[in-house]
Scaffold this motif. Structure first.
Motif, PDB file in Angstrom:
ATOM      1  N   ASP A 294       0.840  -1.203   0.000  1.00 39.02           N
ATOM      2  CA  ASP A 294       0.000   0.000   0.000  1.00 39.02           C
ATOM      3  C   ASP A 294       0.877   1.256   0.000  1.00 39.02           C
ATOM      4  O   ASP A 294       0.562   2.284   0.600  1.00 39.02           O
ATOM      5  CB  ASP A 294      -0.950   0.004   1.200  1.00 39.02           C
ATOM      6  CG  ASP A 294      -2.104   0.975   1.006  1.00 39.02           C
ATOM      7  OD1 ASP A 294      -2.453   1.273  -0.162  1.00 39.02           O
ATOM      8  OD2 ASP A 294      -2.648   1.448   2.013  1.00 39.02           O
TER       9      ASP A 294
ATOM     10  N   GLU B 288       1.781   3.546  -2.244  1.00 43.30           N
ATOM     11  CA  GLU B 288       1.340   4.816  -2.820  1.00 43.30           C
ATOM     12  C   GLU B 288       0.508   5.619  -1.817  1.00 43.30           C
ATOM     13  O   GLU B 288       0.728   6.813  -1.632  1.00 43.30           O
ATOM     14  CB  GLU B 288       0.552   4.569  -4.100  1.00 43.30           C
ATOM     15  CG  GLU B 288       0.246   5.831  -4.863  1.00 43.30           C
ATOM     16  CD  GLU B 288      -0.360   5.557  -6.243  1.00 43.30           C
ATOM     17  OE1 GLU B 288      -0.621   6.537  -6.949  1.00 43.30           O
ATOM     18  OE2 GLU B 288      -0.571   4.382  -6.603  1.00 43.30           O
ATOM     19  N   ASN B 289      -0.418   4.975  -1.141  1.00 40.65           N
ATOM     20  CA  ASN B 289      -1.241   5.661  -0.148  1.00 40.65           C
ATOM     21  C   ASN B 289      -0.419   6.123   1.052  1.00 40.65           C
ATOM     22  O   ASN B 289      -0.639   7.217   1.577  1.00 40.65           O
ATOM     23  CB  ASN B 289      -2.395   4.779   0.311  1.00 40.65           C
ATOM     24  CG  ASN B 289      -3.436   4.607  -0.769  1.00 40.65           C
ATOM     25  OD1 ASN B 289      -3.653   5.492  -1.587  1.00 40.65           O
ATOM     26  ND2 ASN B 289      -4.074   3.452  -0.784  1.00 40.65           N
TER      27      ASN B 289
ATOM     28  N   SER C 288       1.524  14.568   2.637  1.00 39.23           N
ATOM     29  CA  SER C 288       0.512  15.589   2.928  1.00 39.23           C
ATOM     30  C   SER C 288       0.685  16.191   4.322  1.00 39.23           C
ATOM     31  O   SER C 288       0.257  17.315   4.562  1.00 39.23           O
ATOM     32  CB  SER C 288      -0.895  15.001   2.794  1.00 39.23           C
ATOM     33  OG  SER C 288      -1.182  14.115   3.861  1.00 39.23           O
TER      34      SER C 288
ATOM     35  N   SER D 235       0.286   9.225 -10.120  1.00 38.29           N
ATOM     36  CA  SER D 235      -0.356   7.922 -10.028  1.00 38.29           C
ATOM     37  C   SER D 235       0.301   6.962 -11.008  1.00 38.29           C
ATOM     38  O   SER D 235       0.596   7.310 -12.137  1.00 38.29           O
ATOM     39  CB  SER D 235      -1.851   8.047 -10.345  1.00 38.29           C
ATOM     40  OG  SER D 235      -2.429   6.776 -10.368  1.00 38.29           O
TER      41      SER D 235
ATOM     42  N   LYS E 254       1.672   9.236   0.008  1.00 36.93           N
ATOM     43  CA  LYS E 254       0.824  10.424  -0.111  1.00 36.93           C
ATOM     44  C   LYS E 254       0.372  10.931   1.255  1.00 36.93           C
ATOM     45  O   LYS E 254       0.292  12.134   1.485  1.00 36.93           O
ATOM     46  CB  LYS E 254      -0.378  10.129  -1.009  1.00 36.93           C
ATOM     47  CG  LYS E 254       0.014  10.000  -2.468  1.00 36.93           C
ATOM     48  CD  LYS E 254      -1.188   9.646  -3.332  1.00 36.93           C
ATOM     49  CE  LYS E 254      -0.802   9.518  -4.792  1.00 36.93           C
ATOM     50  NZ  LYS E 254      -1.938   9.144  -5.631  1.00 36.93           N
ATOM     51  N   GLU E 255       0.076  10.032   2.181  1.00 36.25           N
ATOM     52  CA  GLU E 255      -0.338  10.417   3.534  1.00 36.25           C
ATOM     53  C   GLU E 255       0.796  11.133   4.267  1.00 36.25           C
ATOM     54  O   GLU E 255       0.597  12.199   4.852  1.00 36.25           O
ATOM     55  CB  GLU E 255      -0.775   9.178   4.325  1.00 36.25           C
ATOM     56  CG  GLU E 255      -1.139   9.447   5.762  1.00 36.25           C
ATOM     57  CD  GLU E 255      -2.422  10.235   5.929  1.00 36.25           C
ATOM     58  OE1 GLU E 255      -2.589  10.860   6.992  1.00 36.25           O
ATOM     59  OE2 GLU E 255      -3.260  10.238   5.007  1.00 36.25           O
TER      60      GLU E 255
END
Length: 86
Positions: free
Chosen positions: A58, A60-61, A68, A83, A64-65
């Protein structure tokens, strides 16, 4: 990964643990693994240390988390992620 910090377990049977807060991050780099099924994240910290997280599912998520929640300066120094489907 929580809203306040990142905890990384490493070493033999996960006995070593490192915690860091997002404000400690100077920059982030990444690399895809296993044809995009996983990835590596390298966090460069303000004190010069590096934290490497390898073969994350996981990915990519997670990237990004974490991205951010970093400061604007850290985001400017970090790799941006498009993406993998694009």
């Amino acid at each position: 990964v929580t809203s306040r910090r990142i905890r990384v377990q490493s070493g033999y049977q996960g006995q070593d643990e490192t915690e860091l807060v997002y404000s400690d991050i100077k920059s982030m780099k990444f690399a895809w693994r296993n044809f995009g099924a996983a990835g590596d994240i390298v966090l460069e910290l303000r004190d010069g240390a590096r934290v490497e997280m390898r073969s994350l599912p996981d990915f990519e998520n997670l990237y990004k988390e974490i991205y951010s929640r970093c400061s604007e300066e850290a985001q400017e120094e970090s790799d941006t992620m498009k993406s993998k489907d694009a």
